[in-house]
Every structure is written in C-alpha cells, then in structure tokens.
Scaffold this motif. Structure first.
Motif, short mmCIF file in Angstrom:
data_model
loop_
_atom_site.label_atom_id
_atom_site.label_comp_id
_atom_site.label_asym_id
_atom_site.label_seq_id
_atom_site.Cartn_x
_atom_site.Cartn_y
_atom_site.Cartn_z
N UNK A 1 0.93 -1.13 0.17
CA UNK A 1 0.08 0.08 0.09
C UNK A 1 1.02 1.17 0.05
N UNK A 2 2.30 1.12 0.34
CA UNK A 2 3.06 2.19 0.23
C UNK A 2 2.85 3.15 -1.00
N UNK A 3 3.14 2.49 -2.17
CA UNK A 3 3.01 3.68 -3.46
C UNK A 3 1.70 4.26 -3.54
N UNK A 4 0.63 3.47 -3.11
CA UNK A 4 -0.49 4.09 -3.23
C UNK A 4 -0.77 5.06 -2.38
N UNK A 5 -0.27 5.19 -1.13
CA UNK A 5 -0.45 6.10 -0.12
C UNK A 5 0.83 7.00 -0.01
N UNK A 6 1.54 7.17 -0.89
CA UNK A 6 2.64 7.92 -1.29
C UNK A 6 3.99 7.76 -0.09
N UNK A 7 3.89 6.74 0.51
CA UNK A 7 4.95 6.48 1.55
C UNK A 7 4.80 7.39 2.53
N UNK A 8 3.77 8.01 2.95
CA UNK A 8 3.38 9.18 3.80
C UNK A 8 3.66 8.77 5.13
N UNK A 9 3.73 10.01 5.79
CA UNK A 9 4.24 9.72 7.30
C UNK A 9 2.92 8.88 7.99
N UNK A 10 1.72 8.90 7.83
CA UNK A 10 0.81 8.23 8.31
C UNK A 10 0.85 6.79 8.03
N UNK A 11 1.57 6.44 6.89
CA UNK A 11 1.64 5.25 6.44
C UNK A 11 2.61 4.44 7.30
N UNK A 12 3.82 5.30 7.42
CA UNK A 12 4.82 4.96 8.19
C UNK A 12 4.50 4.49 9.69
N UNK A 13 3.72 5.67 10.10
CA UNK A 13 3.36 5.44 11.56
C UNK A 13 2.32 4.26 11.85
N UNK A 14 1.78 4.05 10.78
CA UNK A 14 0.76 2.71 11.03
C UNK A 14 1.24 1.60 11.54
#
Length: 127
Positions: A37-50
């Motif tokens: 899901x990283x590429x779809x969510x732009x490797x955002x901070x929220x993605x990493x925080x999750x």
C-alpha cells in the motif's frame, strides 16, 4: 488443584495461539499488504506511523505474555528437577533450589563440579 488466575489462563492460551504458523502467516500478510500500500499512499508519514504503532503495541503486549509463559515453564522444570534430585538416593541434595543460591555459593559449587569432571576425564584417559 487450584485454578490458575485469569491472567495465567489468558497468557497461556494467547501464547499457544500466537505461536502457531497461521498467526505468523497473518502477520507476514499484514506486512506485505502494508508494504504494497506504500506506493498508493505516497509512503506518507501516516503510512509509516501505522506499521510502527501497530508493531510497537503488539511487541509490548507479547513481551508480557511470553515472559509469563517462560516463567511458568522455568518454574515447573525447576520443581521437576528438584523432585528428581530428591528421589535419587545418591543425589547431592545441596542442588535442590539451586536457583536461590547466591553467586558466591554457585561459584563454589561450580568449582566443585568442575573438579569432579576433571577427575572423571582423567580416569577415562587412564582406562
């Protein structure tokens, strides 16, 4: 027999479930889904925080379950070993409750048993 506490029953059951291959497979699948899901969510901070938050929480809770399980296992093994030592006529009963001895007492016993082992090796070499 006394009933185990609610936490002991929960910890034993949770440790038994969490140690199974399907649960490991689900954890791997969750990480794969998260990574995909990283590429779809732009490797955002929220993605990493999750993933960071999720793994931290799971790790924190599992430490207590694993420690409880290991403590119980160690205690039961010690009791069984103590019973074997008590039941064997020629056993050195000083070794009962060995885990309760001080470091100094343990070092003294270790030296005694190392000397016995050295003596036994010498006797084997002469045979």
């Amino acid at each position: 027999m006394r009933r185990k506490s609610l936490f002991s029953r929960f910890a034993a059951r949770a440790a038994a479930i969490m140690g199974r291959a399907p649960v490991f497979g689900m954890a791997v699948a969750a990480v794969v889904v998260w990574a995909a899901s990283g590429p779809f969510l732009g490797f955002s901070e929220l993605w990493q925080l999750t993933i960071n938050t999720g793994t931290t929480i799971v790790t924190f809770l599992m430490v207590f379950l694993i420690q409880n399980s290991q403590n119980r296992d160690a205690e039961t093994v010690q009791i069984k070993l103590d019973e074997l030592l008590r039941a064997v006529e020629r056993a050195d009963n000083r070794l009962l409750d060995l885990e309760e001895m001080s470091e100094k007492e343990l070092a003294k016993l270790r030296r005694e048993y190392e000397a016995l082992a050295e003596k036994a090796r010498g006797e084997v070499g002469r045979s």
